[in-house]
Design a protein around this motif. Structure first.
Motif, PDB file in Angstrom:
ATOM      1  N   ALA A  69     -23.445 -10.129 -22.461  1.00  0.00           N
ATOM      2  CA  ALA A  69     -24.646 -10.106 -23.294  1.00  0.00           C
ATOM      3  C   ALA A  69     -25.003  -8.727 -23.833  1.00  0.00           C
ATOM      4  O   ALA A  69     -25.760  -8.623 -24.792  1.00  0.00           O
ATOM      5  CB  ALA A  69     -25.837 -10.649 -22.503  1.00  0.00           C
ATOM      6  N   ILE A  70     -24.471  -7.679 -23.220  1.00  0.00           N
ATOM      7  CA  ILE A  70     -24.791  -6.318 -23.657  1.00  0.00           C
ATOM      8  C   ILE A  70     -23.585  -5.784 -24.429  1.00  0.00           C
ATOM      9  O   ILE A  70     -22.452  -5.877 -23.945  1.00  0.00           O
ATOM     10  CB  ILE A  70     -25.094  -5.408 -22.446  1.00  0.00           C
ATOM     11  N   PRO A  71     -23.789  -5.228 -25.609  1.00  0.00           N
ATOM     12  CA  PRO A  71     -22.660  -4.677 -26.374  1.00  0.00           C
ATOM     13  C   PRO A  71     -21.918  -3.611 -25.561  1.00  0.00           C
ATOM     14  O   PRO A  71     -22.537  -2.813 -24.857  1.00  0.00           O
ATOM     15  CB  PRO A  71     -23.324  -4.063 -27.610  1.00  0.00           C
ATOM     16  N   VAL A  72     -20.596  -3.619 -25.672  1.00  0.00           N
ATOM     17  CA  VAL A  72     -19.773  -2.741 -24.842  1.00  0.00           C
ATOM     18  C   VAL A  72     -20.115  -1.265 -25.047  1.00  0.00           C
ATOM     19  O   VAL A  72     -20.164  -0.497 -24.074  1.00  0.00           O
ATOM     20  CB  VAL A  72     -18.265  -3.026 -25.050  1.00  0.00           C
ATOM     21  N   GLY A  73     -20.358  -0.835 -26.260  1.00  0.00           N
ATOM     22  CA  GLY A  73     -20.683   0.562 -26.506  1.00  0.00           C
ATOM     23  C   GLY A  73     -21.987   0.975 -25.853  1.00  0.00           C
ATOM     24  O   GLY A  73     -22.096   2.059 -25.278  1.00  0.00           O
ATOM     25  N   ILE A  74     -22.978   0.107 -25.927  1.00  0.00           N
ATOM     26  CA  ILE A  74     -24.278   0.379 -25.319  1.00  0.00           C
ATOM     27  C   ILE A  74     -24.147   0.369 -23.802  1.00  0.00           C
ATOM     28  O   ILE A  74     -24.626   1.274 -23.112  1.00  0.00           O
ATOM     29  CB  ILE A  74     -25.328  -0.659 -25.768  1.00  0.00           C
ATOM     30  N   ALA A  75     -23.498  -0.642 -23.260  1.00  0.00           N
ATOM     31  CA  ALA A  75     -23.336  -0.748 -21.803  1.00  0.00           C
ATOM     32  C   ALA A  75     -22.575   0.445 -21.248  1.00  0.00           C
ATOM     33  O   ALA A  75     -22.968   1.027 -20.230  1.00  0.00           O
ATOM     34  CB  ALA A  75     -22.618  -2.049 -21.444  1.00  0.00           C
ATOM     35  N   TYR A  76     -21.505   0.825 -21.929  1.00  0.00           N
ATOM     36  CA  TYR A  76     -20.700   1.941 -21.433  1.00  0.00           C
ATOM     37  C   TYR A  76     -21.461   3.258 -21.526  1.00  0.00           C
ATOM     38  O   TYR A  76     -21.379   4.096 -20.629  1.00  0.00           O
ATOM     39  CB  TYR A  76     -19.368   2.037 -22.184  1.00  0.00           C
ATOM     40  N   ALA A  77     -22.224   3.448 -22.586  1.00  0.00           N
ATOM     41  CA  ALA A  77     -23.009   4.672 -22.721  1.00  0.00           C
ATOM     42  C   ALA A  77     -24.048   4.778 -21.604  1.00  0.00           C
ATOM     43  O   ALA A  77     -24.223   5.838 -21.000  1.00  0.00           O
ATOM     44  CB  ALA A  77     -23.699   4.708 -24.086  1.00  0.00           C
ATOM     45  N   ILE A  78     -24.699   3.678 -21.318  1.00  0.00           N
ATOM     46  CA  ILE A  78     -25.697   3.676 -20.243  1.00  0.00           C
ATOM     47  C   ILE A  78     -25.024   3.862 -18.891  1.00  0.00           C
ATOM     48  O   ILE A  78     -25.472   4.655 -18.059  1.00  0.00           O
ATOM     49  CB  ILE A  78     -26.525   2.374 -20.290  1.00  0.00           C
ATOM     50  N   TRP A  79     -23.927   3.139 -18.678  1.00  0.00           N
ATOM     51  CA  TRP A  79     -23.181   3.200 -17.418  1.00  0.00           C
ATOM     52  C   TRP A  79     -22.704   4.625 -17.140  1.00  0.00           C
ATOM     53  O   TRP A  79     -22.936   5.173 -16.070  1.00  0.00           O
ATOM     54  CB  TRP A  79     -21.999   2.230 -17.506  1.00  0.00           C
ATOM     55  N   SER A  80     -22.071   5.209 -18.117  1.00  0.00           N
ATOM     56  CA  SER A  80     -21.534   6.555 -17.901  1.00  0.00           C
ATOM     57  C   SER A  80     -22.647   7.598 -17.873  1.00  0.00           C
ATOM     58  O   SER A  80     -22.607   8.528 -17.060  1.00  0.00           O
ATOM     59  CB  SER A  80     -20.494   6.897 -18.963  1.00  0.00           C
ATOM     60  N   GLY A  81     -23.659   7.467 -18.720  1.00  0.00           N
ATOM     61  CA  GLY A  81     -24.742   8.437 -18.758  1.00  0.00           C
ATOM     62  C   GLY A  81     -25.527   8.485 -17.456  1.00  0.00           C
ATOM     63  O   GLY A  81     -25.723   9.560 -16.867  1.00  0.00           O
ATOM     64  N   ILE A  82     -25.959   7.324 -16.999  1.00  0.00           N
ATOM     65  CA  ILE A  82     -26.703   7.287 -15.740  1.00  0.00           C
ATOM     66  C   ILE A  82     -25.791   7.671 -14.577  1.00  0.00           C
ATOM     67  O   ILE A  82     -26.216   8.361 -13.646  1.00  0.00           O
ATOM     68  CB  ILE A  82     -27.360   5.903 -15.536  1.00  0.00           C
ATOM     69  N   GLY A  83     -24.526   7.263 -14.650  1.00  0.00           N
ATOM     70  CA  GLY A  83     -23.572   7.644 -13.611  1.00  0.00           C
ATOM     71  C   GLY A  83     -23.415   9.150 -13.508  1.00  0.00           C
ATOM     72  O   GLY A  83     -23.401   9.715 -12.408  1.00  0.00           O
ATOM     73  N   ILE A  84     -23.303   9.828 -14.639  1.00  0.00           N
ATOM     74  CA  ILE A  84     -23.178  11.293 -14.649  1.00  0.00           C
ATOM     75  C   ILE A  84     -24.399  11.938 -13.997  1.00  0.00           C
ATOM     76  O   ILE A  84     -24.270  12.858 -13.178  1.00  0.00           O
ATOM     77  CB  ILE A  84     -22.985  11.817 -16.086  1.00  0.00           C
ATOM     78  N   ILE A  85     -25.554  11.456 -14.353  1.00  0.00           N
ATOM     79  CA  ILE A  85     -26.786  12.016 -13.805  1.00  0.00           C
ATOM     80  C   ILE A  85     -26.841  11.821 -12.289  1.00  0.00           C
ATOM     81  O   ILE A  85     -27.116  12.763 -11.535  1.00  0.00           O
ATOM     82  CB  ILE A  85     -28.010  11.383 -14.491  1.00  0.00           C
ATOM     83  N   LEU A  86     -26.557  10.610 -11.832  1.00  0.00           N
ATOM     84  CA  LEU A  86     -26.619  10.325 -10.392  1.00  0.00           C
ATOM     85  C   LEU A  86     -25.541  11.075  -9.611  1.00  0.00           C
ATOM     86  O   LEU A  86     -25.813  11.613  -8.535  1.00  0.00           O
ATOM     87  CB  LEU A  86     -26.520   8.814 -10.149  1.00  0.00           C
ATOM     88  N   ILE A  87     -24.326  11.121 -10.160  1.00  0.00           N
ATOM     89  CA  ILE A  87     -23.239  11.835  -9.475  1.00  0.00           C
ATOM     90  C   ILE A  87     -23.565  13.323  -9.372  1.00  0.00           C
ATOM     91  O   ILE A  87     -23.318  13.960  -8.336  1.00  0.00           O
ATOM     92  CB  ILE A  87     -21.890  11.617 -10.196  1.00  0.00           C
ATOM     93  N   THR A  88     -24.127  13.888 -10.429  1.00  0.00           N
ATOM     94  CA  THR A  88     -24.503  15.300 -10.390  1.00  0.00           C
ATOM     95  C   THR A  88     -25.549  15.552  -9.303  1.00  0.00           C
ATOM     96  O   THR A  88     -25.450  16.519  -8.544  1.00  0.00           O
ATOM     97  CB  THR A  88     -25.037  15.754 -11.764  1.00  0.00           C
ATOM     98  N   ALA A  89     -26.530  14.670  -9.203  1.00  0.00           N
ATOM     99  CA  ALA A  89     -27.566  14.815  -8.176  1.00  0.00           C
ATOM    100  C   ALA A  89     -26.976  14.671  -6.773  1.00  0.00           C
ATOM    101  O   ALA A  89     -27.301  15.455  -5.870  1.00  0.00           O
ATOM    102  CB  ALA A  89     -28.669  13.783  -8.406  1.00  0.00           C
ATOM    103  N   ILE A  90     -26.096  13.703  -6.588  1.00  0.00           N
ATOM    104  CA  ILE A  90     -25.470  13.494  -5.279  1.00  0.00           C
ATOM    105  C   ILE A  90     -24.584  14.680  -4.910  1.00  0.00           C
ATOM    106  O   ILE A  90     -24.608  15.153  -3.760  1.00  0.00           O
ATOM    107  CB  ILE A  90     -24.690  12.168  -5.267  1.00  0.00           C
ATOM    108  N   ALA A  91     -23.808  15.186  -5.860  1.00  0.00           N
ATOM    109  CA  ALA A  91     -22.941  16.345  -5.594  1.00  0.00           C
ATOM    110  C   ALA A  91     -23.790  17.567  -5.238  1.00  0.00           C
ATOM    111  O   ALA A  91     -23.391  18.379  -4.393  1.00  0.00           O
ATOM    112  CB  ALA A  91     -22.063  16.636  -6.800  1.00  0.00           C
TER     113      ALA A  91
END
Length: 110
Positions: A53-75
């Motif tokens: 239901a979510i366009p791949v470009g939008i989903a991937y941008a959100i997935w990777s963007g939030i992932g980068i933020i969370l991984i940076t905080a965890i690291a």
């Protein structure tokens, strides 16, 4: 709404798996290695459901963007890898990009 929950699950399990990569020591430690494999498997499965239901470009941008933020905080917390000012500026741009995608994009799934 359930597709956004699938995306959230995908993000959380990807972050868990990526965080365990360093602890796996090149897949030489059993439990962190299992966390990597299981985390990525669940993440990709949940992402495949979100993409119904979510366009791949939008989903991937959100997935990777939030992932980068969370991984940076965890690291930062777990491995004392404190980002410098330019890393923080870049992460700020990622946050702005995710907000713009969510608020202004009208891409639809076909």
């Amino acid at each position: 709404m359930k597709y956004w929950i699938y995306l959230l699950i995908a993000i959380l399990f990807e972050v868990m798996a990526t965080s365990a990569l360093k602890a796996s020591a090149g897949f030489t430690r059993l439990w962190p290695s299992i966390m990597v494999v299981v985390g990525y498997a669940i993440s990709f499965f949940a992402m495949s459901l979100a993409l119904e239901a979510i366009p791949v470009g939008i989903a991937y941008a959100i997935w990777s963007g939030i992932g980068i933020i969370l991984i940076t905080a965890i690291a930062w917390v777990l491995y004392r890898q404190q980002p410098d000012i330019w890393a923080m500026v870049g992460i700020g741009f990622i946050i702005i990009g995710v907000i713009i995608l969510n608020l202004l994009s009208r891409v639809e799934v076909h």
